[in-house]
Design a protein around this motif. Sequence first.
Motif, PDB file in Angstrom:
ATOM      1  N   ILE A   1      51.060  -2.440   7.196  1.00  0.00           N
ATOM      2  CA  ILE A   1      51.049  -3.920   7.407  1.00  0.00           C
ATOM      3  C   ILE A   1      50.088  -4.647   6.860  1.00  0.00           C
ATOM      4  O   ILE A   1      50.342  -5.745   6.041  1.00  0.00           O
ATOM      5  N   ILE A   2      48.791  -4.329   6.758  1.00  0.00           N
ATOM      6  CA  ILE A   2      47.719  -5.072   6.409  1.00  0.00           C
ATOM      7  C   ILE A   2      46.672  -3.894   6.198  1.00  0.00           C
ATOM      8  O   ILE A   2      46.223  -2.989   7.070  1.00  0.00           O
ATOM      9  N   SER A   3      45.942  -4.330   4.950  1.00  0.00           N
ATOM     10  CA  SER A   3      44.825  -3.026   4.878  1.00  0.00           C
ATOM     11  C   SER A   3      43.833  -3.815   3.781  1.00  0.00           C
ATOM     12  O   SER A   3      43.986  -5.002   3.228  1.00  0.00           O
ATOM     13  N   TRP A   4      42.638  -3.382   3.626  1.00  0.00           N
ATOM     14  CA  TRP A   4      41.501  -3.716   2.991  1.00  0.00           C
ATOM     15  C   TRP A   4      41.988  -3.721   1.300  1.00  0.00           C
ATOM     16  O   TRP A   4      42.724  -2.859   0.810  1.00  0.00           O
ATOM     17  N   GLY A   5      41.554  -4.635   0.622  1.00  0.00           N
ATOM     18  CA  GLY A   5      41.905  -4.947  -0.836  1.00  0.00           C
ATOM     19  C   GLY A   5      41.029  -3.608  -1.414  1.00  0.00           C
ATOM     20  O   GLY A   5      40.364  -2.971  -0.940  1.00  0.00           O
ATOM     21  N   GLN A   6      41.119  -3.614  -2.729  1.00  0.00           N
ATOM     22  CA  GLN A   6      40.552  -2.471  -3.703  1.00  0.00           C
ATOM     23  C   GLN A   6      39.281  -2.572  -3.577  1.00  0.00           C
ATOM     24  O   GLN A   6      38.589  -1.406  -3.528  1.00  0.00           O
ATOM     25  N   ASN A   7      38.478  -3.436  -3.604  1.00  0.00           N
ATOM     26  CA  ASN A   7      37.149  -3.622  -3.494  1.00  0.00           C
ATOM     27  C   ASN A   7      36.127  -3.798  -2.230  1.00  0.00           C
ATOM     28  O   ASN A   7      35.420  -4.029  -1.849  1.00  0.00           O
ATOM     29  N   ILE A   8      37.452  -3.907  -1.100  1.00  0.00           N
ATOM     30  CA  ILE A   8      36.966  -3.738   0.328  1.00  0.00           C
ATOM     31  C   ILE A   8      36.283  -5.203   0.712  1.00  0.00           C
ATOM     32  O   ILE A   8      35.347  -5.390   1.531  1.00  0.00           O
ATOM     33  N   ASP A   9      36.448  -6.186  -0.287  1.00  0.00           N
ATOM     34  CA  ASP A   9      35.996  -7.321   0.143  1.00  0.00           C
ATOM     35  C   ASP A   9      37.041  -8.684   0.397  1.00  0.00           C
ATOM     36  O   ASP A   9      36.797  -9.669   0.373  1.00  0.00           O
ATOM     37  N   SER A  10      38.386  -7.954   0.595  1.00  0.00           N
ATOM     38  CA  SER A  10      39.260  -8.735   0.687  1.00  0.00           C
ATOM     39  C   SER A  10      40.322  -7.756   1.497  1.00  0.00           C
ATOM     40  O   SER A  10      40.351  -6.630   1.555  1.00  0.00           O
ATOM     41  N   PHE A  11      41.500  -8.555   2.097  1.00  0.00           N
ATOM     42  CA  PHE A  11      42.745  -7.831   2.614  1.00  0.00           C
ATOM     43  C   PHE A  11      44.003  -8.308   1.891  1.00  0.00           C
ATOM     44  O   PHE A  11      44.082  -9.455   1.556  1.00  0.00           O
ATOM     45  N   VAL A  12      44.867  -7.363   2.137  1.00  0.00           N
ATOM     46  CA  VAL A  12      46.138  -7.736   1.563  1.00  0.00           C
ATOM     47  C   VAL A  12      47.244  -7.493   2.898  1.00  0.00           C
ATOM     48  O   VAL A  12      47.148  -6.258   3.778  1.00  0.00           O
ATOM     49  N   VAL A  13      48.285  -8.505   2.842  1.00  0.00           N
ATOM     50  CA  VAL A  13      49.166  -8.367   3.956  1.00  0.00           C
ATOM     51  C   VAL A  13      50.464  -7.802   3.186  1.00  0.00           C
ATOM     52  O   VAL A  13      51.092  -8.477   2.315  1.00  0.00           O
ATOM     53  N   TRP A  14      50.801  -6.684   3.356  1.00  0.00           N
ATOM     54  CA  TRP A  14      51.739  -5.880   2.875  1.00  0.00           C
ATOM     55  C   TRP A  14      53.387  -6.158   3.430  1.00  0.00           C
ATOM     56  O   TRP A  14      54.043  -6.099   2.523  1.00  0.00           O
ATOM     57  N   ASP A  15      53.116  -6.575   4.586  1.00  0.00           N
ATOM     58  CA  ASP A  15      54.552  -6.698   5.249  1.00  0.00           C
ATOM     59  C   ASP A  15      54.382  -8.221   6.095  1.00  0.00           C
ATOM     60  O   ASP A  15      53.905  -8.186   7.459  1.00  0.00           O
ATOM     61  N   PRO A  16      54.377  -9.333   5.478  1.00  0.00           N
ATOM     62  CA  PRO A  16      54.155 -10.529   6.412  1.00  0.00           C
ATOM     63  C   PRO A  16      55.121 -10.662   7.742  1.00  0.00           C
ATOM     64  O   PRO A  16      54.514 -11.374   8.430  1.00  0.00           O
ATOM     65  N   THR A  17      56.236 -10.201   7.591  1.00  0.00           N
ATOM     66  CA  THR A  17      57.124 -10.271   8.855  1.00  0.00           C
ATOM     67  C   THR A  17      56.320  -9.298   9.897  1.00  0.00           C
ATOM     68  O   THR A  17      56.337 -10.107  11.052  1.00  0.00           O
TER      69      THR A  17
END
Length: 51
Positions: free
Chosen positions: A31-47
Amino acid sequence: MVKSADNGSVSVAPFLKKCYDMVDDDSTDSIISWGQNIDSFVVWDPTQFCV
């Protein structure tokens, strides 16, 4: 938002605390995880993130 109390303690807005806990929890990586550099995050499943 982070606020300092009169006694010197720090208070973090509940939304930020919950977001950090979700990003940092391996069980929510789909659903959500840290970005590649661990200085941001990515919402993979917005729903699912909004539930």
